[in-house]
Design an enzyme around this catalytic site. Structure first.
Site, short mmCIF file in Angstrom:
data_model
loop_
_atom_site.label_atom_id
_atom_site.label_comp_id
_atom_site.label_asym_id
_atom_site.label_seq_id
_atom_site.Cartn_x
_atom_site.Cartn_y
_atom_site.Cartn_z
CB CYS A 99 -0.92 -0.01 1.22
SG CYS A 99 -0.05 0.25 2.79
CB CYS A 102 3.71 -0.61 2.65
SG CYS A 102 2.40 -1.45 3.55
#
Length: 173
Positions: A99, A102
């Site tokens: 994501c 991240c």
């Protein structure tokens, strides 16, 4: 054509404390398992041979270290209990399936390392089974040498730098 033929899976293992990426490790292990070798020496030789067959480079001078590491990982693959090899330096893992947060955490870690002039092995772990091994109930999660530092958020760079400095201090002691 299988996924492995197009792009072989890279598995990271520790060889003498250093993380090394190897191609097609599970395939090599399965090939060795089918050979039913009974001596540890023959098993070590077969593991190195199979890894070379999978187009992995194993330096002649480090062959004994690779033999030990491959045997350890092979036993783990068979479900046998093994002692983990400890990383020689700082290992940082960002846990998350890719994501934007991240990715942001990975960038913050890299920037903090750069600002402090520290070296570390940084890995972004996206495999859900590997993430579950850390019992992190949210992502992104940040792990320093198996120690979960944060879960479900992107810590400020100053906090990351503080953790990095603490880890560097531990290594000096």
């Amino acid at each position: 054509m299988s996924q492995e033929e197009v792009q072989p899976k890279i598995t990271r293992i520790l060889v003498d404390g250093q993380p090394i990426g190897l191609r097609s490790l599970e395939t090599a292990f399965e090939n060795v398992r089918r050979r039913h070798l009974d001596s540890e020496r023959a098993l070590k030789r077969a593991l190195v041979e199979e890894m070379r067959n999978m187009k992995n480079y194993i330096p002649q001078a480090a062959e004994t270290k690779y033999e030990r590491a491959l045997l350890r990982e092979y036993r783990r693959y068979l479900g046998e209990p093994v002692d983990d090899d400890e990383p020689a330096g700082l290992t940082i893992k960002v846990l998350g399936q890719g994501c934007p947060r991240c990715e942001q955490l990975t960038q913050e870690v890299m920037a903090a390392l750069g600002e402090l002039g520290l070296a570390a092995d940084v890995e972004h772990v996206t495999d859900i089974n590997q993430i579950a091994e850390y019992s992190a109930v949210g992502t992104p999660a940040l792990v320093f040498n198996k120690d979960v530092k944060s879960v479900g958020r992107v810590p400020k760079r100053e906090q990351i730098k503080k953790w990095l400095q603490e880890e560097a201090q531990k290594r000096k002691e």
